[in-house]
Design an enzyme around this catalytic site. Structure first.
Site, PDB file in Angstrom:
ATOM      1  N   ASP A 171    -104.260 -73.916 -90.348  1.00 53.58           N
ATOM      2  CA  ASP A 171    -104.883 -73.688 -91.659  1.00 53.58           C
ATOM      3  C   ASP A 171    -105.847 -72.502 -91.596  1.00 53.58           C
ATOM      4  O   ASP A 171    -106.240 -72.042 -90.514  1.00 53.58           O
ATOM      5  CB  ASP A 171    -105.652 -74.971 -92.034  1.00 53.58           C
ATOM      6  CG  ASP A 171    -105.788 -75.175 -93.529  1.00 53.58           C
ATOM      7  OD1 ASP A 171    -105.599 -74.214 -94.283  1.00 53.58           O
ATOM      8  OD2 ASP A 171    -106.120 -76.314 -93.946  1.00 53.58           O
ATOM      9  N   ASP A 228    -101.717 -76.394-102.134  1.00 52.03           N
ATOM     10  CA  ASP A 228    -102.444 -77.667-102.149  1.00 52.03           C
ATOM     11  C   ASP A 228    -102.124 -78.451-103.409  1.00 52.03           C
ATOM     12  O   ASP A 228    -102.454 -79.628-103.517  1.00 52.03           O
ATOM     13  CB  ASP A 228    -103.953 -77.411-102.110  1.00 52.03           C
ATOM     14  CG  ASP A 228    -104.460 -77.321-100.684  1.00 52.03           C
ATOM     15  OD1 ASP A 228    -103.690 -77.616 -99.751  1.00 52.03           O
ATOM     16  OD2 ASP A 228    -105.634 -76.942-100.501  1.00 52.03           O
TER      17      ASP A 228
HETATM   18  C1  DGJ Z   1    -106.448 -77.138 -96.865  1.00 48.38           C
HETATM   19  C2  DGJ Z   1    -105.019 -77.562 -96.717  1.00 48.38           C
HETATM   20  O1  DGJ Z   1    -104.211 -76.873 -97.600  1.00 48.38           O
HETATM   21  C3  DGJ Z   1    -104.917 -79.072 -96.912  1.00 48.38           C
HETATM   22  O2  DGJ Z   1    -103.582 -79.467 -96.878  1.00 48.38           O
HETATM   23  C4  DGJ Z   1    -105.720 -79.746 -95.843  1.00 48.38           C
HETATM   24  O3  DGJ Z   1    -105.147 -79.481 -94.596  1.00 48.38           O
HETATM   25  C5  DGJ Z   1    -107.153 -79.251 -95.904  1.00 48.38           C
HETATM   26  N1  DGJ Z   1    -107.252 -77.839 -95.874  1.00 48.38           N
HETATM   27  C6  DGJ Z   1    -107.936 -79.832 -94.754  1.00 48.38           C
HETATM   28  O4  DGJ Z   1    -109.177 -79.299 -94.643  1.00 48.38           O
END
Ligand code: DGJ
Length: 735
Positions: A479, A549
């Site tokens: 991430d 997301d």
């Molecule tokens: C952003 C990601 O897109 C989510 O899926 C998740 O992993 C969060 N970060 C966790 O902090």
């Protein structure tokens, strides 16, 4: 040989069955853009297009006999200041203060195959007969600068791949202020420009605007390719559709700051260029040093946007993506993020994994919160060892327990970041990007580690590696949850601060390369607060990316539709999540949520322990269905049929290479009272083959009927009688 050089006419023709790209050496020195488009045999007339009529306010290049105005000469790698007043591809500031370069053709080389431009990611060939390449060498004698313009034409893709290498062979250090990957002059401007733009949670929406005189561009200066604009633009004719009309697609294989720009001049010509964003770039080039630009992929289609996308999909899936997972079906996963956030225990994770196994899920992904003192987003980033309270027996023990259940195990990491409240930051406060004397900006309570520094990347490699060696990890979600500010490295001298953004990206690529080489069995999924770094550079290391997301099925229609302009379904991570949806509070039925998510690499993002019996059964059947069809979804040809940006319906179909099977879906956002009939016309099937359609008993439909007349949706086929409904058809050829 698909690259020819006509010595007498000094003309290069790069071609395959579908496209021609024609350039020449004009007046013995200038590399002129002549033609890029549908394949033609030759270009007898094109060289006549040279403009030599005098025009008022026109300047001509000094020191040569011909009267040549570079402003009117379509060029392949233009510079500014010696008669061309457009934006240049290249700008080099010399020690005497001049920024004017005078490049002249020096020679060329034609060869089989394609060069690697490592450490930058690039498309590749598996054998030399897949492509041919041309290097054109330009020389600026006054400054001792050589530029190599590299071109590759693939034999089976309507694609030209370009990049540039700039070398200082003089005695003085110069400063590279602008080094675009390519520039191309098109002879007219009757185009609309498509970009994939948006923001967090609504990434890669399709935007269209007509080209008008002046400059239009999309860009990122956020340090990553960004959620706001993707490093892609297309130019289409006003009458172009998904299935007809001319399209040029331009895509940059890069994950940092970029500029994709069109400039229409007063004579109706269009200059297109793409590369590293010049406003955040300033690269000192010492004698003997070279700078390699990222590569750009230029696609031409004479038959609409779907066809452009097929080219990008094939190339990026088969000749950009790498490693064991390139050609493998991906495991159906459960990710705990939306179900638990940071708030979990080992016991809860095991319970979820148990329930997941019963559903048919194959991989459990432990998201953010398993390390350091990570109880919320204010602490822990940088401390890559297990959280002692949540995982008292460590990560290895948890991974073994999950393995014993018959599931693969994966973890989340955010290697480029550090929280001020972390042991890593306390030990190395100088390891972040920061301007001396200024308080660096925080994003999500975190700082950006200075990945331009080898020792920082080395440290992170070692700490992540030990976790991967110790535990049974088969999958890593990488991430990156904030954009880059305070882009200054204390390890670089003052005159090298303009290199830090690019060096950072190279650091990210270095870490990716080291981890994927050391752990070839691990499936990497890239993520950046969802889809803020969904680009070809990253695909070269991580075969899939968390698309967004936003897991709401209706929002995902636009996001996935837009993403599919460039990126194949094999790269899109899609999850079914709970309702009401956590991003938009919408409740779509479970079938619709699954019908959207299964057009990509399927996962779930919910708590499987609290499902009702009906939900469990439905999810089990969706997973079984997906496993049965996942090879088709990963490798088939996607045709977009109805755009969610243009109406209430969205539809698409994936067809196998041999036309023997297909999976199609139609989605209805809002229901209409007393509606007329809805007919969907498919694409990509074989006209003269008869097909069966799931749920339609034994009726046989000819491919031509399904494509030209279409299939009427029965009211009983919708997954929901109300809003947010979908229909899914599995289509098989009669053998
Ligand atoms: C952003 C990601 O897109 C989510 O899926 C998740 O992993 C969060 N970060 C966790 O902090």
């Amino acid at each position: 040989m698909p690259i020819t050089f006509d010595e007498q006419r000094q003309l290069f023709h790069l071609y395959n069955d579908s496209v021609s790209y024609i350039i020449d050496v004009c007046a013995g020195r200038f590399i002129r853009s002549l033609y890029f488009g549908r394949h033609i045999h030759d270009a007898a007339d094109i060289q006549n297009s040279f403009e030599d009529d005098a025009r008022a306010l026109t300047a001509c290049v000094g020191g040569i006999e011909e009267h040549i105005s570079l402003h009117h000469l379509p060029q392949e790698y233009p510079t500014y200041g010696s008669s061309d007043f457009h934006y240049p591809a290249c700008l080099i500031r010399q020690t005497d203060g001049s920024s004017i370069s005078a490049f002249a053709y020096e020679g060329h080389q034609i060869g089989c195959g394609k060069k690697n431009i490592s450490p930058l990611p690039s498309t590749y060939v598996e054998s030399d007969d897949e492509a041919d390449s041309l290097d054109i060498i330009l020389h600026d004698a006054r400054n001792g600068i050589r530029v190599i313009l590299s071109y590759t034409v693939y034999s089976s893709y309507p694609v030209i791949v370009r990049s540039s290498l700039i070398s200082n062979e003089g005695n003085l250090t110069v400063s590279l202020r602008r080094a675009m990957s390519f520039s191309l002059d098109l002879s007219d401007c009757n185009y609309q420009m498509i970009s994939l733009s948006g923001a967090w949670s609504r990434e890669r929406h399709v935007h269209k605007r007509p080209l008008v005189e002046g400059v239009q561009s999309v860009h990122s200066m956020r340090g990553t390719s960004s959620a706001e604009h993707n490093p892609f633009i297309a130019l289409i004719r006003p009458n172009t559709t998904e299935s007809s009309g001319e399209v040029y697609g331009f895509s940059l294989v890069y994950s940092g700051n970029f500029l994709a720009q069109t400039e229409v001049d007063s004579f109706g010509r269009t200059r297109v260029m793409m590369g590293i964003h010049p406003d955040t770039f300033d690269w000192p080039l010492s004698p003997g040093q070279s700078f390699q630009t990222p590569e750009a992929v230029l696609v031409y289609s004479s038959s609409g946007l779907n066809s452009m996308s097929h080219t990008f999909h094939g190339l990026y899936r088969d000749r950009l993506s790498r490693g064991l997972w390139r050609d493998r079906d991906r495991p159906v996963l459960l990710n705990n993020w939306e179900a638990t956030g940071f708030n979990f225990t080992e016991e809860k994770i095991i319970q979820m994994a148990h329930a997941a196994k019963d559903l048919g899920i194959e991989l459990f992904v432990l998201d953010d919160g398993w390390f350091g003192k990570r109880d919320n987003d204010r602490a822990g980033l940088g401390d890559w060892y297990p959280h002692t309270v949540k995982l008292p027996d460590g990560l290895r023990s948890l991974s073994e327990k999950i393995r014993e259940l018959g599931l693969l195990f994966g973890i989340w990491i955010e290697p480029e970041m550090v929280n001020p409240d972390s042991n890593l930051y306390r030990s190395h406060p100088d390891w972040i990007l920061q301007v001396p004397g200024l308080s660096p900006a925080q994003g999500r309570h975190q700082y950006v580690l200075d990945f331009s520094r080898d020792e920082v990347v080395e440290y992170i490699f070692n700490s992540i590696s030990s976790i991967l060696v110790e535990s049974c990890v088969s999958y890593v979600k990488w991430d990156m949850n904030r954009y880059i500010t305070d882009c200054y490295s204390v390890a670089q001298p003052a005159d090298c601060q303009g290199t830090v953004f690019h060096r950072y990206v190279l650091g990210v690529y270095r870490l990716y390369s080291r981890l994927t080489t050391a752990f070839p069995h691990i499936l990497f999924e890239s993520c950046s607060a969802g889809g803020a770094r969904f680009d070809p550079g990253i695909i070269s290391f991580a075969p899939q990316t968390w698309t967004s997301d936003d897991t709401d099925a209706v929002e995902r229609l636009k996001i996935q539709y837009g993403t599919s302009m460039v990126y194949p379904l094999s790269t899109m991570g899609n999850h079914v999540s709970e309702v009401p949806n956590q991003q938009v509070y919408r409740s779509a039925c479970i079938d619709t949520r699954a019908h959207v998510a299964l057009f990509g690499m399927l996962g779930f993002e919910l708590d499987p322990c609290i499902l009702t019996g009906v939900e469990r059964d439905t999810i089990m059947s969706h997973i079984a269905f997906y496993k049965h069809h996942r090879s088709l979804i990963r490798t088939g040809r996607l045709y977009r049929l109805l755009s969610p940006f243009e109406g209430n319906l969205c539809a698409w179909i994936v067809v196998s290479a041999d036309y023997s099977e297909a999976l199609a879906a139609c989605y209805r956002v809002l229901n209409t009272p007393n509606p007329g009939e809805t007919i969907i016309r498919f694409s990509g099937l074989s006209e003269s083959v008869q097909y069966r359609i799931s749920g339609r008993n034994d009726t046989l439909y000819w491919g031509d009927e399904l494509m030209y007349r279409g299939l009427r949706i029965l009211s009983t086929e919708w997954s929901d009688r109300g809003d947010y409904a979908s229909v899914l058809w599995y289509i098989t050829a009669l053998v």
